[in-house]
Design a protein around this motif. Structure first.
Motif, mmCIF file in Angstrom:
data_model
loop_
_atom_site.group_PDB
_atom_site.id
_atom_site.type_symbol
_atom_site.label_atom_id
_atom_site.label_comp_id
_atom_site.label_asym_id
_atom_site.label_seq_id
_atom_site.Cartn_x
_atom_site.Cartn_y
_atom_site.Cartn_z
ATOM 1 N N LEU A 408 41.403 39.672 38.970
ATOM 2 C CA LEU A 408 40.825 38.398 38.569
ATOM 3 C C LEU A 408 41.339 37.309 39.506
ATOM 4 O O LEU A 408 42.560 37.154 39.680
ATOM 5 C CB LEU A 408 41.197 38.066 37.123
ATOM 6 C CG LEU A 408 40.823 39.115 36.064
ATOM 7 C CD1 LEU A 408 41.197 38.607 34.668
ATOM 8 C CD2 LEU A 408 39.352 39.464 36.129
ATOM 9 N N GLY A 410 41.145 33.135 40.826
ATOM 10 C CA GLY A 410 40.868 31.784 40.367
ATOM 11 C C GLY A 410 42.046 30.859 40.574
ATOM 12 O O GLY A 410 41.873 29.701 40.942
ATOM 13 N N HIS A 411 43.232 31.346 40.317
ATOM 14 C CA HIS A 411 44.411 30.520 40.551
ATOM 15 C C HIS A 411 44.583 30.298 42.055
ATOM 16 O O HIS A 411 44.165 31.122 42.886
ATOM 17 C CB HIS A 411 45.658 31.189 39.989
ATOM 18 C CG HIS A 411 45.797 31.044 38.492
ATOM 19 N ND1 HIS A 411 46.154 29.854 37.892
ATOM 20 C CD2 HIS A 411 45.649 31.949 37.493
ATOM 21 C CE1 HIS A 411 46.224 30.037 36.584
ATOM 22 N NE2 HIS A 411 45.915 31.304 36.317
ATOM 23 N N LYS A 424 41.422 38.278 25.015
ATOM 24 C CA LYS A 424 41.656 37.280 26.054
ATOM 25 C C LYS A 424 42.949 37.527 26.808
ATOM 26 O O LYS A 424 43.847 38.242 26.344
ATOM 27 C CB LYS A 424 41.684 35.880 25.436
ATOM 28 C CG LYS A 424 42.752 35.683 24.381
ATOM 29 C CD LYS A 424 42.644 34.314 23.732
ATOM 30 C CE LYS A 424 43.633 34.134 22.595
ATOM 31 N NZ LYS A 424 43.339 35.004 21.443
ATOM 32 N N ARG A 435 45.071 29.102 32.331
ATOM 33 C CA ARG A 435 43.694 29.601 32.341
ATOM 34 C C ARG A 435 43.527 30.704 31.294
ATOM 35 O O ARG A 435 44.415 31.537 31.101
ATOM 36 C CB ARG A 435 43.298 30.108 33.722
ATOM 37 C CG ARG A 435 43.590 29.058 34.789
ATOM 38 C CD ARG A 435 42.910 29.271 36.096
ATOM 39 N NE ARG A 435 43.399 28.294 37.075
ATOM 40 C CZ ARG A 435 42.700 27.835 38.109
ATOM 41 N NH1 ARG A 435 41.462 28.261 38.314
ATOM 42 N NH2 ARG A 435 43.232 26.965 38.961
ATOM 43 N N TRP A 437 41.032 33.797 30.039
ATOM 44 C CA TRP A 437 40.057 34.741 30.564
ATOM 45 C C TRP A 437 39.510 35.621 29.431
ATOM 46 O O TRP A 437 40.252 35.994 28.513
ATOM 47 C CB TRP A 437 40.674 35.651 31.629
ATOM 48 C CG TRP A 437 41.431 34.929 32.707
ATOM 49 C CD1 TRP A 437 42.683 34.375 32.624
ATOM 50 C CD2 TRP A 437 40.981 34.670 34.031
ATOM 51 N NE1 TRP A 437 43.052 33.812 33.815
ATOM 52 C CE2 TRP A 437 42.015 33.974 34.714
ATOM 53 C CE3 TRP A 437 39.815 34.960 34.747
ATOM 54 C CZ2 TRP A 437 41.923 33.561 36.033
ATOM 55 C CZ3 TRP A 437 39.716 34.563 36.077
ATOM 56 C CH2 TRP A 437 40.752 33.878 36.705
ATOM 57 N N CYS A 444 36.426 33.709 33.501
ATOM 58 C CA CYS A 444 37.351 32.647 33.132
ATOM 59 C C CYS A 444 36.596 31.659 32.250
ATOM 60 O O CYS A 444 35.555 31.118 32.643
ATOM 61 C CB CYS A 444 37.893 31.948 34.375
ATOM 62 S SG CYS A 444 39.142 30.699 34.005
ATOM 63 N N LYS A 445 37.117 31.409 31.041
ATOM 64 C CA LYS A 445 36.428 30.571 30.075
ATOM 65 C C LYS A 445 36.975 29.151 30.000
ATOM 66 O O LYS A 445 36.236 28.227 29.658
ATOM 67 C CB LYS A 445 36.535 31.215 28.686
ATOM 68 C CG LYS A 445 35.822 32.552 28.572
ATOM 69 C CD LYS A 445 34.319 32.389 28.724
ATOM 70 C CE LYS A 445 33.584 33.676 28.474
ATOM 71 N NZ LYS A 445 32.108 33.497 28.570
ATOM 72 N N VAL A 447 40.037 26.238 31.678
ATOM 73 C CA VAL A 447 41.143 25.832 32.538
ATOM 74 C C VAL A 447 41.752 24.573 31.935
ATOM 75 O O VAL A 447 41.063 23.553 31.769
ATOM 76 C CB VAL A 447 40.677 25.545 33.976
ATOM 77 C CG1 VAL A 447 41.854 25.048 34.824
ATOM 78 C CG2 VAL A 447 40.061 26.783 34.599
ATOM 79 N N HIS A 473 36.301 31.303 40.629
ATOM 80 C CA HIS A 473 36.689 32.325 39.654
ATOM 81 C C HIS A 473 35.740 33.510 39.745
ATOM 82 O O HIS A 473 34.518 33.357 39.588
ATOM 83 C CB HIS A 473 36.667 31.750 38.232
ATOM 84 C CG HIS A 473 37.679 30.675 38.008
ATOM 85 N ND1 HIS A 473 37.448 29.360 38.340
ATOM 86 C CD2 HIS A 473 38.945 30.713 37.494
ATOM 87 C CE1 HIS A 473 38.506 28.628 38.042
ATOM 88 N NE2 HIS A 473 39.431 29.437 37.534
ATOM 89 N N PRO A 497 34.360 28.214 34.568
ATOM 90 C CA PRO A 497 34.977 27.911 33.264
ATOM 91 C C PRO A 497 34.817 26.437 32.892
ATOM 92 O O PRO A 497 34.420 25.599 33.710
ATOM 93 C CB PRO A 497 36.439 28.258 33.483
ATOM 94 C CG PRO A 497 36.652 28.005 34.938
ATOM 95 C CD PRO A 497 35.361 28.379 35.623
ATOM 96 N N TYR A 762 38.376 28.838 23.079
ATOM 97 C CA TYR A 762 38.437 28.285 24.427
ATOM 98 C C TYR A 762 37.498 27.102 24.589
ATOM 99 O O TYR A 762 37.330 26.565 25.686
ATOM 100 C CB TYR A 762 38.091 29.358 25.462
ATOM 101 C CG TYR A 762 36.749 30.017 25.271
ATOM 102 C CD1 TYR A 762 35.605 29.449 25.800
ATOM 103 C CD2 TYR A 762 36.639 31.195 24.555
ATOM 104 C CE1 TYR A 762 34.372 30.054 25.618
ATOM 105 C CE2 TYR A 762 35.428 31.804 24.382
ATOM 106 C CZ TYR A 762 34.298 31.233 24.909
ATOM 107 O OH TYR A 762 33.082 31.844 24.727
#
Length: 763
Positions: A408, A410-411, A424, A435, A437, A444-445, A447, A473, A497, A762
């Motif tokens: 995964l 995104g970061h 999750k 974050r 997920w 990713c839902k 942030v 993401h 997200p 989320y």
């Protein structure tokens, strides 16, 4: 010899001359003696005769003080056999009486009467003197013929015997396990009853009554081993190992044998059942102590062949089948159509699954259904056979080490911490964001970010898009067993997200976090912790302030939140109010990790020490010494029995929390061990290291189970697992998911989340 030797009982000095005089007086010459009567020395001849008489001196160790017993019972026993005192007086008078013509004549007359009674006993089988010779065979000698001493004593044309037929039949029936009626003799002092062979029935005693001079032994119910063995030995002639003659002494009665006290085949408890019972004779090599017949093997085979599914009610058959495991149930289903139908019952598979698949290594109880640990909730719609099959396949994949991996993305910086459940994954990063997920779609839902990172609301946020406008993401999957390089990714899935920038936020790296169904707590390099309400969309509830340096780790339960820091202290907070309850000090270096079970806290520090604390008193109660470098991580098992710790000495140590003993020392990695996770259900221990490796260990044996080397491009900072997955994060801004259940048919049946239910919290 003292003068008491003239008494009837057990004299050696005067007894033999008296008997020799009687024999000379009765039979002056050997020609006048009956057949078989030899003029052998009196002592030998009378010793052979006295074996059947009640005044025979017993050799058993049971009679330790015989002289005392003889003085008190001698004359009374003689009178019961037809002998009077020597002078016709009392036992006391007889003790001091001297020999004289009249007394000697009476003595001779009474002795002859006694001998006549003994001969009657031998001829007619009266229960009396010779009844005690249990070691003498009743039917045949060594050559199949009656022993000569019995032939000599038996009347002409009559079968020789050592006991009357009625009592012998009762002895034979006592050796049998066929219990129908229970008949016992009354007292045998009644001579007419004894001679007629019609004793009165009485109830069986609860303990054996030894035989006396006039009575056979009375043996209670519920035994038979020794009596049956004696009967079998008599049948085979085991007792006739010598050539018995009148010149040789009679065999010693079995109840006087030297090993009587060591009779490990005692017949105590024999149940006398019927007055007419055939003699039990063992066949071949069959054990004579067990009442089995020649068809016993056939009986056992017939029992094995009983079709209980057909004969029992369906409810009982199902209960029996539910005791089998999955492999045995599959075998049973192939027996017949009826068995196949019975095995398909859902109750059978449910009970088998809950018994076989809910055991744990160190939780203190079985796994409860429906709490997200691989045991689904009990629903009417469950296909328990399919659930059992899926769990077996999942366990096999763990054993073979064949997961499917997903990364995964995104970061934008190192991911220090993570936690996940069935729906999750929540991660915290050096990029100051949190974050959330979706476990099922890997999207990713949410942030959670400081406002300054969001950017201009009218433009595309750099948190969500890269410089060329593509979403940042995405999930990338690869083949099982391949390291996570971009060139080997088979596909990717992009997601956008939702951004959430609350006013209460962290201004530095997110170093630790933990969540449950209600709250999320995060710790940061800004020395504070923030509590979020998950049900309200991760809205911040409060901030915890007291530490003076970065919060390195945290843990909470229903009552407390425990945090540790670089300021070498541990703080205990009230979960509901956020008030600090106490501060624990005892380490001399940064406290890098804490874990809590009940009222105990375990901590590890850069000072090489692992410490155990009492949360109520705030005092250290134990230290675990053994590491020789700074420690980075420590973990409790669910039941609090074991502790795992690791650090810069590259080893993992397993401790007994109660004794402080080091149970295992594992040479685990080639660099600092940064992360540990204990799976108390399976007993697996997952470790992550600065050498970029992830390894799985067996906590019970310390054996390595799995290894995933270089699946991260840099340090592994956090690694956790559950019944299905291992999820890790590292210095490279990626989350690695090793999914052992990916692609398995019906794998979602193991989930506690109903099918189709979406992740909540989320938005």
């Amino acid at each position: 010899m003292e003068t008491s030797a003239h008494r009837i009982v057990m004299g050696d000095g005067d007894w033999a001359p008296d008997q020799e005089a009687i024999s000379r007086e009765t039979y002056p010459s050997s020609s006048q003696a009956p057949p078989g009567f030899h003029s052998a020395p009196a002592t030998s001849r009378l010793r052979s005769m006295s074996v059947s008489l009640p005044w025979r001196r017993p050799k058993s160790a049971l009679y330790e003080d015989y002289d005392a017993a003889a003085r008190s019972l001698g004359l009374e026993k003689c009178k019961s056999h037809g002998f009077g005192g020597i002078g016709g007086g009392s036992p006391a008078d007889d003790t001091n009486a001297g020999p004289g013509p009249a007394s000697r004549h009476d003595h001779h007359r009474n002795l002859k009467g006694m001998l006549r009674r003994a001969s009657v006993s031998l001829r007619t089988g009266v229960k009396g003197f010779v009844q005690r010779r249990t070691s003498v065979p009743a039917e045949a000698g060594l050559d199949g013929e009656a022993p000569r001493f019995m032939t000599a004593m038996a009347p002409h044309g009559q079968r020789p015997t050592t006991a009357h037929s009625t009592w012998h039949r009762r002895l034979r029936q006592a050796a049998s396990f066929h219990r129908q009626s229970r008949v016992f003799h009354t007292s045998h002092d009644d001579r007419e009853s004894s001679l007629s062979g019609q004793p009165d029935p009485v109830e069986s005693p609860t303990y054996p009554i030894p035989g006396s001079g006039e009575q056979p032994p009375i043996i209670p119910r519920s035994t038979g081993a020794a009596a049956r063995l004696a009967a079998a030995n008599a049948h085979h002639g085991v007792a006739c190992q010598h050539d018995y003659t009148m010149e040789s002494p009679l065999p010693r009665p079995g109840w006087l044998a030297g090993d009587a006290l060591d009779d490990h085949e005692s017949g105590i408890g024999i149940a006398v059942t019927s007055s007419e019972m055939e003699l039990y004779v063992p066949h071949g090599d069959m054990d004579s102590d067990v009442d089995v017949d020649e068809t016993s093997g056939d009986d056992e085979t017939s029992i094995v062949k009983v079709d209980f599914v057909s004969r029992l009610p369906a409810e009982l058959a199902i209960q029996v089948l539910a005791l089998l495991d999955g492999n045995m149930l599959n075998t049973a289903s192939r027996v017949s159509k009826r068995w196949h139908w019975a095995v398909q019952n859902q109750h059978v598979w449910r009970e088998s699954f809950l018994r076989e698949k809910t055991t744990t290594y160190a939780t203190g109880e079985f796994v409860k259904p429906g709490i997200g640990l691989g045991v689904p909730p009990v629903r009417p719609s469950n296909d328990w056979k399919a659930i059992y099959r899926v769990r077996e396949q999942l366990d096999k994949r763990w054993k073979d080490g064949k997961p499917r991996h997903v990364y995964l993305n995104g970061h934008t910086d190192s991911i220090y911490c993570l936690q996940f459940d069935e729906t999750k994954i929540i991660t915290g990063s050096r990029d100051r964001t949190i974050r959330v997920w979706d476990m099922k779609t890997y999207a990713c839902k949410l942030v959670i970010s400081p406002p300054e990172l969001v950017g201009d609301s009218d433009a595309r946020s750099p948190v969500l898009y890269d410089l060329v406008g593509k979403p940042t993401h995405f999930a990338a999957a690869g083949d099982p067993g391949s390291p996570g390089t971009d060139g080997q990714m088979r596909y990717s899935h992009h997601s956008v997200p939702k951004l959430y920038s609350p006013s209460t936020h962290h201004n530095a790296s997110i170093l630790c976090l933990q969540f449950d169904q209600r709250i999320l707590v995060t710790g940061s390099s800004d020395s504070t912790c923030i509590v979020y309400d998950i049900a309200r969309g991760y809205q911040p509830v409060r901030r915890l302030r007291h530490h003076s340096a970065a919060v390195l780790d945290l843990v909470f339960d229903d009552k407390h939140i425990v945090t540790c820091s670089k300021d070498v202290s541990i703080c205990v907070w009230d979960r509901e109010t956020g008030a600090m309850l106490k501060q624990l000090r005892g380490h001399s270096g940064p406290v890098n990790a804490v874990q809590m079970r009940g009222n105990l806290i375990v901590s590890c520090s850069g000072d090489f020490r692992v410490k155990l604390w009492n949360i109520d008193t705030g005092k250290s109660i134990r230290e675990f010494d053994g590491h020789n470098k700074g420690l980075a991580c420590s973990q409790f098992t669910e039941d609090g029995r074991y502790i795992a710790s690791a650090g810069n000495d590259r080893t993992i140590r397993l401790w007994d929390a109660n004794t402080g003993e080091c149970l295992q020392e594992l040479a685990a990695h080639e660099a600092l061990v940064r992360s540990l996770h204990v799976d108390s259900i399976s007993g697996r221990l997952v470790s992550g290291s600065y050498d970029s490796d992830i390894k799985v260990w067996d906590m019970e044996t310390g054996a390595p189970l799995l290894s995933f080397p270089k699946w991260h491009n840099s340090w592994v900072l956090s690694a956790k697992s559950d019944y299905r997955r291992i999820i890790s994060s590292g210095q490279d801004p990626k989350i690695l998911i090793l999914d052992f259940g990916a692609g398995l048919k019906d794998i979602e049946m193991l989930s506690s989340v109903p099918p189709g239910e979406a992740m909540t919290g989320y938005i």
